[in-house]
Scaffold this motif. Sequence first.
Motif, PDB file in Angstrom:
ATOM      1  N   ARG A   1       0.822  -1.212   0.000  1.00  0.00           N
ATOM      2  CA  ARG A   1       0.000   0.000   0.000  1.00  0.00           C
ATOM      3  C   ARG A   1       0.847   1.249   0.000  1.00  0.00           C
ATOM      4  O   ARG A   1       0.658   2.164  -0.819  1.00  0.00           O
ATOM      5  N   TRP A   2       1.814   1.312   0.903  1.00  0.00           N
ATOM      6  CA  TRP A   2       2.575   2.540   1.129  1.00  0.00           C
ATOM      7  C   TRP A   2       3.476   2.864  -0.054  1.00  0.00           C
ATOM      8  O   TRP A   2       3.662   4.028  -0.401  1.00  0.00           O
ATOM      9  N   LEU A   3       4.015   1.839  -0.695  1.00  0.00           N
ATOM     10  CA  LEU A   3       4.927   2.069  -1.814  1.00  0.00           C
ATOM     11  C   LEU A   3       4.195   2.187  -3.156  1.00  0.00           C
ATOM     12  O   LEU A   3       4.608   2.970  -4.014  1.00  0.00           O
ATOM     13  N   SER A   4       3.149   1.392  -3.346  1.00  0.00           N
ATOM     14  CA  SER A   4       2.338   1.465  -4.580  1.00  0.00           C
ATOM     15  C   SER A   4       3.226   1.656  -5.809  1.00  0.00           C
ATOM     16  O   SER A   4       3.191   2.686  -6.477  1.00  0.00           O
ATOM     17  N   ILE A   5       4.015   0.637  -6.127  1.00  0.00           N
ATOM     18  CA  ILE A   5       5.049   0.808  -7.143  1.00  0.00           C
ATOM     19  C   ILE A   5       4.498   0.988  -8.557  1.00  0.00           C
ATOM     20  O   ILE A   5       5.195   1.516  -9.425  1.00  0.00           O
ATOM     21  N   VAL A   6       3.263   0.551  -8.813  1.00  0.00           N
ATOM     22  CA  VAL A   6       2.643   0.800 -10.120  1.00  0.00           C
ATOM     23  C   VAL A   6       1.930   2.146 -10.039  1.00  0.00           C
ATOM     24  O   VAL A   6       0.984   2.307  -9.274  1.00  0.00           O
ATOM     25  N   HIS A   7       2.391   3.107 -10.821  1.00  0.00           N
ATOM     26  CA  HIS A   7       1.850   4.464 -10.734  1.00  0.00           C
ATOM     27  C   HIS A   7       0.366   4.512 -11.074  1.00  0.00           C
ATOM     28  O   HIS A   7      -0.408   5.229 -10.436  1.00  0.00           O
ATOM     29  N   SER A   8      -0.012   3.788 -12.093  1.00  0.00           N
ATOM     30  CA  SER A   8      -1.385   3.845 -12.578  1.00  0.00           C
ATOM     31  C   SER A   8      -1.738   2.506 -13.190  1.00  0.00           C
ATOM     32  O   SER A   8      -0.890   1.829 -13.769  1.00  0.00           O
TER      33      SER A   8
ATOM     34  N   ALA B   1      -2.845  -1.857  -4.566  1.00  0.00           N
ATOM     35  CA  ALA B   1      -1.547  -2.093  -5.206  1.00  0.00           C
ATOM     36  C   ALA B   1      -1.616  -3.140  -6.314  1.00  0.00           C
ATOM     37  O   ALA B   1      -0.842  -3.094  -7.267  1.00  0.00           O
ATOM     38  N   PHE B   2      -2.537  -4.108  -6.176  1.00  0.00           N
ATOM     39  CA  PHE B   2      -2.716  -5.123  -7.212  1.00  0.00           C
ATOM     40  C   PHE B   2      -3.881  -4.794  -8.139  1.00  0.00           C
ATOM     41  O   PHE B   2      -4.339  -5.655  -8.900  1.00  0.00           O
ATOM     42  N   GLY B   3      -4.376  -3.560  -8.079  1.00  0.00           N
ATOM     43  CA  GLY B   3      -5.521  -3.194  -8.882  1.00  0.00           C
ATOM     44  C   GLY B   3      -6.820  -3.593  -8.207  1.00  0.00           C
ATOM     45  O   GLY B   3      -6.888  -3.838  -6.997  1.00  0.00           O
ATOM     46  N   HIS B   4      -7.864  -3.685  -9.005  1.00  0.00           N
ATOM     47  CA  HIS B   4      -9.191  -3.999  -8.472  1.00  0.00           C
ATOM     48  C   HIS B   4     -10.069  -4.469  -9.630  1.00  0.00           C
ATOM     49  O   HIS B   4      -9.809  -4.146 -10.784  1.00  0.00           O
ATOM     50  N   GLY B   5     -11.101  -5.229  -9.319  1.00  0.00           N
ATOM     51  CA  GLY B   5     -12.039  -5.662 -10.348  1.00  0.00           C
ATOM     52  C   GLY B   5     -11.518  -6.844 -11.141  1.00  0.00           C
ATOM     53  O   GLY B   5     -10.659  -7.604 -10.682  1.00  0.00           O
ATOM     54  N   VAL B   6     -12.017  -6.999 -12.371  1.00  0.00           N
ATOM     55  CA  VAL B   6     -11.691  -8.188 -13.159  1.00  0.00           C
ATOM     56  C   VAL B   6     -10.213  -8.242 -13.530  1.00  0.00           C
ATOM     57  O   VAL B   6      -9.685  -9.314 -13.836  1.00  0.00           O
ATOM     58  N   HIS B   7      -9.534  -7.105 -13.490  1.00  0.00           N
ATOM     59  CA  HIS B   7      -8.114  -7.078 -13.838  1.00  0.00           C
ATOM     60  C   HIS B   7      -7.211  -7.106 -12.605  1.00  0.00           C
ATOM     61  O   HIS B   7      -6.016  -6.826 -12.727  1.00  0.00           O
ATOM     62  N   HIS B   8      -7.777  -7.420 -11.434  1.00  0.00           N
ATOM     63  CA  HIS B   8      -6.936  -7.573 -10.247  1.00  0.00           C
ATOM     64  C   HIS B   8      -5.810  -8.551 -10.564  1.00  0.00           C
ATOM     65  O   HIS B   8      -6.022  -9.595 -11.195  1.00  0.00           O
ATOM     66  N   CYS B   9      -4.609  -8.214 -10.152  1.00  0.00           N
ATOM     67  CA  CYS B   9      -3.405  -8.942 -10.563  1.00  0.00           C
ATOM     68  C   CYS B   9      -3.528 -10.453 -10.352  1.00  0.00           C
ATOM     69  O   CYS B   9      -3.702 -10.928  -9.223  1.00  0.00           O
TER      70      CYS B   9
ATOM     71  N   SER C   1      12.610   6.753 -11.743  1.00  0.00           N
ATOM     72  CA  SER C   1      11.455   7.643 -11.747  1.00  0.00           C
ATOM     73  C   SER C   1      10.606   7.532 -13.005  1.00  0.00           C
ATOM     74  O   SER C   1       9.386   7.660 -12.944  1.00  0.00           O
ATOM     75  N   PHE C   2      11.217   7.336 -14.160  1.00  0.00           N
ATOM     76  CA  PHE C   2      10.484   7.410 -15.413  1.00  0.00           C
ATOM     77  C   PHE C   2       9.992   6.035 -15.869  1.00  0.00           C
ATOM     78  O   PHE C   2       9.698   5.824 -17.035  1.00  0.00           O
ATOM     79  N   HIS C   3       9.918   5.131 -14.953  1.00  0.00           N
ATOM     80  CA  HIS C   3       9.534   3.764 -15.265  1.00  0.00           C
ATOM     81  C   HIS C   3       8.059   3.555 -14.992  1.00  0.00           C
ATOM     82  O   HIS C   3       7.506   4.139 -14.049  1.00  0.00           O
ATOM     83  N   PHE C   4       7.420   2.709 -15.792  1.00  0.00           N
ATOM     84  CA  PHE C   4       6.015   2.366 -15.540  1.00  0.00           C
ATOM     85  C   PHE C   4       5.852   1.761 -14.155  1.00  0.00           C
ATOM     86  O   PHE C   4       4.824   1.933 -13.500  1.00  0.00           O
ATOM     87  N   ILE C   5       6.885   1.030 -13.702  1.00  0.00           N
ATOM     88  CA  ILE C   5       6.891   0.445 -12.360  1.00  0.00           C
ATOM     89  C   ILE C   5       7.997   1.118 -11.562  1.00  0.00           C
ATOM     90  O   ILE C   5       9.168   1.037 -11.922  1.00  0.00           O
ATOM     91  N   TYR C   6       7.625   1.777 -10.479  1.00  0.00           N
ATOM     92  CA  TYR C   6       8.579   2.539  -9.675  1.00  0.00           C
ATOM     93  C   TYR C   6       9.507   1.586  -8.931  1.00  0.00           C
ATOM     94  O   TYR C   6       9.110   0.486  -8.530  1.00  0.00           O
TER      95      TYR C   6
END
Length: 409
Positions: free
Chosen positions: A285-292, A346-354, A391-396
């Motif tokens: 939760r605290w790190l949330s490495i996937v920005h979006s 952090a793993f998303g939500h819904g049908v696309h939950h990781c 910083s400029f990575h899709f995954i932090y």
Amino acid sequence: MTGASGTRAPQLPLHMRRDAFDPTPELREIRETAGVRTVTNSFGMSVYLITRYEDVKAVLSDHERFSNGRPPGFVVPGAPALSEEEIASSRAGNLLGLDPPEHQRLRRMLTPEFTIRRMKRLQPRIVEIVEAHLDAMESAGPPVDLVESFALPIPSLVICELLGVPYDDRDDFQRRSARQLDLSIPIAERMDLQRQGRAYMQSLVERARKHPGDDILGMLVREHGTECTDDELIGVAGLLLLAGHETTSNMLGLGTLALLRHPEQLAAVRDDPDAVSPAVEELLRWLSIVHSAIPRVTTTEVEVAGVRIPAGELVFVSLPSGNRDPAFIDSPEVLDIRRGAAGHLAFGHGVHHCLGAPLARMEMRIAFPALLRRFPTLALAEDFDDVQFRSFHFIYGLKSLKVTWEVAL
């Protein structure tokens, strides 16, 4: 700022800006005011950014109005022109780019391989892999780069074995995936890297078609070979390989750094087995490495937080902002491993939950305490201000992390 080629590096988009562990304060300001704002993504496109926990969940739950697919004619600025056949081939099997029912058809084939029961069968092998890398670190002696020696190779080896990918090929696919997810690299180059990756996965799919093994690719061929095209198998395997090592490796590196900055909580993870699982959830939760999450496209006019969004617009959801929403959790800016942070995004939500969440959790639950027990005096071997973040990575994550420990004489 200009690169070696003389081209100007793109500006870091708002939703990717961070100060070490923390999302940019601008995200909090949006969350506390309008909740939604139009911003510019890394391609220079105008997008709607969603920042509140409940709104993020609502968007991720509604695949009918917020689609993962792309409408005909959708083009990313700077991307080379592709034929309809090339577009269809590149999207086949990519679960993140599909909506139900096509998404569900493929996901149902994979789900049995990622159940908690299946993960428990993998646990002894993951323990072996972790211990072998700790042995190598201890033999080499301090200081070491924790990313290179521990955080990156462990998830890579696990996902390679799970998929049936030769581990000797890891240098090539790690290089490709790291550059493919680097949003500062021109889109044309990243698409070329994607084509290289697909060509590599095609060779593995062809091999699995002839001699299916006990890995995931072999299972898909044996049990669903007539239901899946080669393009779908290539897409599924490529996504699992990419996600399976990039996400967990960055959590292991960044999570270790976070614990080193919070010594009392590090000691709890090291010494109290009951503290490990809630610590992993709170770090996620605290790190949330996937920005979006993968950007959605509105299929109709919608309203989020009172803001009208027309049909055909790109929508980004900020996972770090949602996970730090006071409406979701008390004192969200504080790392507190004792609370567990159930319900985080952090793993998303819904049908696309990781799909790989059980595997990622298991790897972290094994790796963090094993590292800290083996090296109870683990410490940074560089100033915190000198640590280099990606910083400029899709995954932090971290470019590297120099650590040391006291060696017993």
